[in-house]
Design an enzyme around this catalytic site. Structure first.
Site, mmCIF file in Angstrom:
data_model
loop_
_atom_site.group_PDB
_atom_site.id
_atom_site.type_symbol
_atom_site.label_atom_id
_atom_site.label_comp_id
_atom_site.label_asym_id
_atom_site.label_seq_id
_atom_site.Cartn_x
_atom_site.Cartn_y
_atom_site.Cartn_z
ATOM 1 N N CYS A 109 0.848 -1.196 0.000
ATOM 2 C CA CYS A 109 0.000 0.000 0.000
ATOM 3 C C CYS A 109 0.887 1.252 0.000
ATOM 4 C CB CYS A 109 -0.916 -0.019 1.216
ATOM 5 S SG CYS A 109 -0.009 -0.195 2.723
ATOM 6 N N GLY A 111 -3.435 -15.977 -9.298
ATOM 7 C CA GLY A 111 -3.996 -16.709 -10.433
ATOM 8 C C GLY A 111 -4.300 -18.169 -10.178
HETATM 9 C C1 LIG Z 1 -11.023 -7.178 -5.274
HETATM 10 C C2 LIG Z 1 -9.668 -7.421 -4.667
HETATM 11 C C3 LIG Z 1 -9.350 -6.833 -3.444
HETATM 12 C C4 LIG Z 1 -8.102 -7.050 -2.871
HETATM 13 N N1 LIG Z 1 -7.816 -6.493 -1.655
HETATM 14 C C5 LIG Z 1 -6.637 -6.778 -1.049
HETATM 15 C C6 LIG Z 1 -6.371 -6.307 0.257
HETATM 16 O O1 LIG Z 1 -7.205 -5.651 0.908
HETATM 17 N N2 LIG Z 1 -5.154 -6.605 0.803
HETATM 18 C C7 LIG Z 1 -4.214 -7.356 0.149
HETATM 19 O O2 LIG Z 1 -3.133 -7.608 0.701
HETATM 20 N N3 LIG Z 1 -4.462 -7.829 -1.100
HETATM 21 C C8 LIG Z 1 -5.638 -7.562 -1.697
HETATM 22 N N4 LIG Z 1 -5.900 -8.089 -2.930
HETATM 23 C C9 LIG Z 1 -4.900 -8.934 -3.596
HETATM 24 C C10 LIG Z 1 -5.188 -10.430 -3.354
HETATM 25 O O3 LIG Z 1 -5.116 -10.751 -1.985
HETATM 26 C C11 LIG Z 1 -4.190 -11.312 -4.136
HETATM 27 O O4 LIG Z 1 -2.883 -11.013 -3.681
HETATM 28 C C12 LIG Z 1 -4.260 -11.059 -5.633
HETATM 29 O O5 LIG Z 1 -5.604 -10.872 -6.049
HETATM 30 C C13 LIG Z 1 -3.632 -12.191 -6.439
HETATM 31 O O6 LIG Z 1 -4.318 -13.396 -6.229
HETATM 32 P P1 LIG Z 1 -5.459 -13.934 -7.239
HETATM 33 O O7 LIG Z 1 -4.895 -13.884 -8.623
HETATM 34 O O8 LIG Z 1 -5.755 -15.324 -6.734
HETATM 35 O O9 LIG Z 1 -6.626 -13.033 -7.096
HETATM 36 C C14 LIG Z 1 -7.144 -7.865 -3.534
HETATM 37 C C15 LIG Z 1 -7.473 -8.452 -4.760
HETATM 38 C C16 LIG Z 1 -8.718 -8.244 -5.327
HETATM 39 C C17 LIG Z 1 -9.034 -8.914 -6.636
#
Ligand SMILES: Cc1cc2nc3c(=O)[nH]c(=O)nc-3n(C[C@H](O)[C@H](O)[C@H](O)COP(=O)(O)O)c2cc1C
Length: 307
Positions: free
Chosen positions: A131, A243
């Site tokens: 962040c 992913g």
């Molecule tokens: C809608 C959304 C909100 C997210 N909010 C956070 C968050 O609050 N804190 C965080 O560390 N990562 C956040 N992420 C990132 C996810 O935790 C993860 O690292 C990222 O989506 C990759 O994984 P994925 O491809 O399985 O979605 C967010 C991702 C998405 C899609």
């Protein structure tokens, strides 16, 4: 033979290696009607901050080919409200809870973790280090600042501390090592990838903040690469993330060196996908006659095996 999916991560025992990913599963307990929470390895909560945040204005989610961009902006109720209700409800689920925490400065992380530590309920803390800081730079892109956050939080945390890193650096293994040297008990690799989508009908960016974080199928090989590289450089365990849609994807992360995985976009599509991923891992282990999921960690990562 039913393979053993149990795993220890940072000294905590989990019934299986499939966790939710922060921000994609709400506070966790609200989804109990949609999915058998007790089947999950752990619930990673959405990121909690010291003060409540409304998040960014709409539109803040857009689909792209094989993935999505989001710019939620850490919307949450703030740590004081979080420990009053969601944390209590989460504790009642009986599933290990990893609370994700962010801040714009070291003291914000520390104060948030102090408030969490005054209550029971969190099995571990995940530091969202992707962040922006007070100067609008990503916290973990500034190595001394990132290490300061980890060291300072370690002093007040009563549970293991996991550093979740941004993948947008030249060599993620250096940043993972820096997190380890600062005292992190594990790392999550990785967060989303900064990206832009433009609407060719309106000629305008599709997200209110223009840039968002890309996740989903399209990021998987890049995040597997992060895990692969970091595994060679660190001794602390890795949560692989990015992913993961199927059991095969989860196994791929574990072969690269992840001890467990966290799943985001797939559970947004359907929370039931989390259970399918757990079952998928079990199927692969059965097919290969592998007794324990622990036996596949880092198996495809020759470099570390050689040292
Ligand atoms: C809608 C959304 C909100 C997210 N909010 C956070 C968050 O609050 N804190 C965080 O560390 N990562 C956040 N992420 C990132 C996810 O935790 C993860 O690292 C990222 O989506 C990759 O994984 P994925 O491809 O399985 O979605 C967010 C991702 C998405 C899609």
């Amino acid at each position: 033979m039913t393979p053993d999916l149990g795993i220890e991560f940072a000294g905590i025992k989990f019934k299986n290696p499939v966790f939710t990913a922060s921000g994609t599963f709400g506070y966790g307990y609200e989804l109990a009607d949609l999915i058998s929470l007790e089947k999950l390895g752990a619930i990673v909560t959405k990121t909690i901050t010291l003060e409540p945040r409304l998040g960014n204005v709409q539109p803040r989610i857009v689909e792209v080919a094989s993935g999505m961009l989001n710019t939620i902006g850490l919307q949450n109720i703030g740590v004081k409200a979080f420990v009053e209700e969601p944390l209590d409800n989460l504790r009642k689920t009986g599933v290990p809870v990893i609370v994700s925490v962010a801040g714009a400065a070291v003291n914000e992380y520390v104060e948030t973790v102090k408030t969490l530590s005054a209550r029971s309920g969190a099995s571990a803390i995940e530091l969202n280090l992707s962040c922006p800081n007070l100067k609008k730079k990503i916290v973990c892109h500034d190595l001394p600042l990132m290490q300061d956050v980890v060291k300072s939080v370690k002093k007040v945390a009563k549970v293991p501390v996991i550093a979740k890193l941004s993948p947008l650096v030249a060599d993620i293994s250096e940043f993972a090592l820096a997190a380890q040297n600062a005292g992190a008990d594990g790392v999550t690799l990785a967060n989303t990838y900064p990206a832009v989508a433009i609407d060719v009908k309106t000629f305008k960016p599709k997200l209110s903040t223009v840039k968002g974080g890309m996740s989903g199928t399209c990021v998987k090989p890049m995040s597997v690469r992060c895990v692969y590289d970091a595994y060679q450089n660190i001794k602390i365990p890795i949560i692989g993330c990015g992913g993961i849609m199927t059991g095969e994807d989860a196994v791929e992360f574990m072969l690269a060196g992840a001890s467990v995985v966290s799943v985001g976009s797939a559970s947004l599509l359907s929370p039931e996908n989390l259970i399918k991923i757990i079952d998928g891992i079990e199927e692969i282990l059965k097919e290969k006659n592998i007794k324990s999921v622990r036996d596949i960690i880092g198996v495809a990562n020759a470099a570390r095996k050689a040292c």
